[in-house]
Design a protein around this motif. Structure first.
Motif, PDB file in Angstrom:
ATOM      1  N   ALA A  40       0.847  -1.194   0.000  1.00 56.97           N
ATOM      2  CA  ALA A  40       0.000   0.000   0.000  1.00 56.97           C
ATOM      3  C   ALA A  40       0.884   1.247   0.000  1.00 56.97           C
ATOM      4  O   ALA A  40       1.876   1.317   0.726  1.00 56.97           O
ATOM      5  N   VAL A  41       0.522   2.220  -0.823  1.00 59.30           N
ATOM      6  CA  VAL A  41       1.232   3.501  -0.914  1.00 59.30           C
ATOM      7  C   VAL A  41       0.244   4.604  -0.591  1.00 59.30           C
ATOM      8  O   VAL A  41      -0.867   4.628  -1.129  1.00 59.30           O
ATOM      9  N   GLN A  42       0.618   5.512   0.291  1.00 60.37           N
ATOM     10  CA  GLN A  42      -0.210   6.655   0.673  1.00 60.37           C
ATOM     11  C   GLN A  42       0.379   7.908   0.031  1.00 60.37           C
ATOM     12  O   GLN A  42       1.584   8.147   0.120  1.00 60.37           O
ATOM     13  N   PHE A  43      -0.457   8.716  -0.623  1.00 60.81           N
ATOM     14  CA  PHE A  43       0.015   9.975  -1.191  1.00 60.81           C
ATOM     15  C   PHE A  43       0.340  10.953  -0.068  1.00 60.81           C
ATOM     16  O   PHE A  43      -0.215  10.866   1.024  1.00 60.81           O
ATOM     17  N   SER A  44       1.234  11.906  -0.339  1.00 58.42           N
ATOM     18  CA  SER A  44       1.615  12.884   0.683  1.00 58.42           C
ATOM     19  C   SER A  44       0.461  13.812   1.028  1.00 58.42           C
ATOM     20  O   SER A  44       0.400  14.342   2.139  1.00 58.42           O
ATOM     21  N   GLU A  45      -0.459  14.004   0.086  1.00 55.93           N
ATOM     22  CA  GLU A  45      -1.719  14.703   0.356  1.00 55.93           C
ATOM     23  C   GLU A  45      -2.754  14.184  -0.635  1.00 55.93           C
ATOM     24  O   GLU A  45      -2.411  13.761  -1.733  1.00 55.93           O
ATOM     25  N   PRO A  46      -4.030  14.174  -0.240  1.00 57.11           N
ATOM     26  CA  PRO A  46      -5.054  13.617  -1.128  1.00 57.11           C
ATOM     27  C   PRO A  46      -5.232  14.432  -2.406  1.00 57.11           C
ATOM     28  O   PRO A  46      -5.046  15.646  -2.420  1.00 57.11           O
ATOM     29  N   PHE A  47      -5.594  13.732  -3.467  1.00 60.38           N
ATOM     30  CA  PHE A  47      -5.984  14.361  -4.720  1.00 60.38           C
ATOM     31  C   PHE A  47      -7.495  14.593  -4.695  1.00 60.38           C
ATOM     32  O   PHE A  47      -8.212  13.963  -3.920  1.00 60.38           O
ATOM     33  N   CYS A  79      -8.167   8.582  -4.138  1.00 64.66           N
ATOM     34  CA  CYS A  79      -7.641   9.936  -3.904  1.00 64.66           C
ATOM     35  C   CYS A  79      -6.502   9.935  -2.879  1.00 64.66           C
ATOM     36  O   CYS A  79      -5.669  10.836  -2.878  1.00 64.66           O
ATOM     37  N   ASP A  80      -6.467   8.932  -2.006  1.00 60.48           N
ATOM     38  CA  ASP A  80      -5.498   8.889  -0.913  1.00 60.48           C
ATOM     39  C   ASP A  80      -4.284   8.017  -1.170  1.00 60.48           C
ATOM     40  O   ASP A  80      -3.258   8.168  -0.514  1.00 60.48           O
ATOM     41  N   GLY A  81      -4.376   7.071  -2.120  1.00 64.40           N
ATOM     42  CA  GLY A  81      -3.255   6.178  -2.350  1.00 64.40           C
ATOM     43  C   GLY A  81      -3.617   5.068  -3.323  1.00 64.40           C
ATOM     44  O   GLY A  81      -4.639   5.117  -4.005  1.00 64.40           O
ATOM     45  N   PHE A  82      -2.789   4.022  -3.345  1.00 67.97           N
ATOM     46  CA  PHE A  82      -2.982   2.903  -4.269  1.00 67.97           C
ATOM     47  C   PHE A  82      -2.165   1.712  -3.769  1.00 67.97           C
ATOM     48  O   PHE A  82      -1.384   1.823  -2.823  1.00 67.97           O
ATOM     49  N   ASP A  83      -2.344   0.573  -4.417  1.00 67.82           N
ATOM     50  CA  ASP A  83      -1.523  -0.609  -4.165  1.00 67.82           C
ATOM     51  C   ASP A  83      -0.580  -0.805  -5.336  1.00 67.82           C
ATOM     52  O   ASP A  83      -1.014  -0.795  -6.493  1.00 67.82           O
TER      53      ASP A  83
END
Length: 116
Positions: A40-47, A79-83
């Protein structure tokens, strides 16, 4: 982490280890047949909306005694991340894999209106 930003578009990027199975005899190194690992990868801020995500191999430690068969993809993009997902099959043996990723999409903006 570098971020390019205009009023509506953002870029996020990173590099993440997916697995290291050589030292402990994990399934990617010792197994056969279909195998998969997810991170799992979390973005530094949501899109504002799910972005376009590109993944590529940044570390590839594979056994060369058999054919190298592999797939690297981004799945479950929100919007928050992806796998980030690595798959291999048959008699391919993977010791370690790391993935670089790049997400490009719309960022929330203070002046955005959500009008129905």
């Amino acid at each position: 982490m570098k971020r390019l930003r205009n009023p509506r578009t953002g870029v996020d990027q990173g590099d993440t280890g997916i697995f290291s199975d050589f030292e402990d005899g994990g399934q990617m190194w010792t197994g056969t047949g279909p195998r998969e690992r997810r991170r799992a990868v979390q973005f530094s801020e949501p899109f504002a909306r799910p972005p376009a995500v590109h993944v590529s191999v940044s570390l590839w430690d594979m056994d060369t005694s058999a054919a190298i068969r592999a797939e690297l993809v981004a799945e479950n993009i929100t919007c928050d991340g992806f796998d980030v997902v690595f798959r291999t099959w048959a008699d391919s043996r993977a010791a370690r894999v790391r993935a670089a990723w790049l997400a490009i999409g719309d960022l929330p903006h203070a002046d955005d209106w959500d009008v129905d």
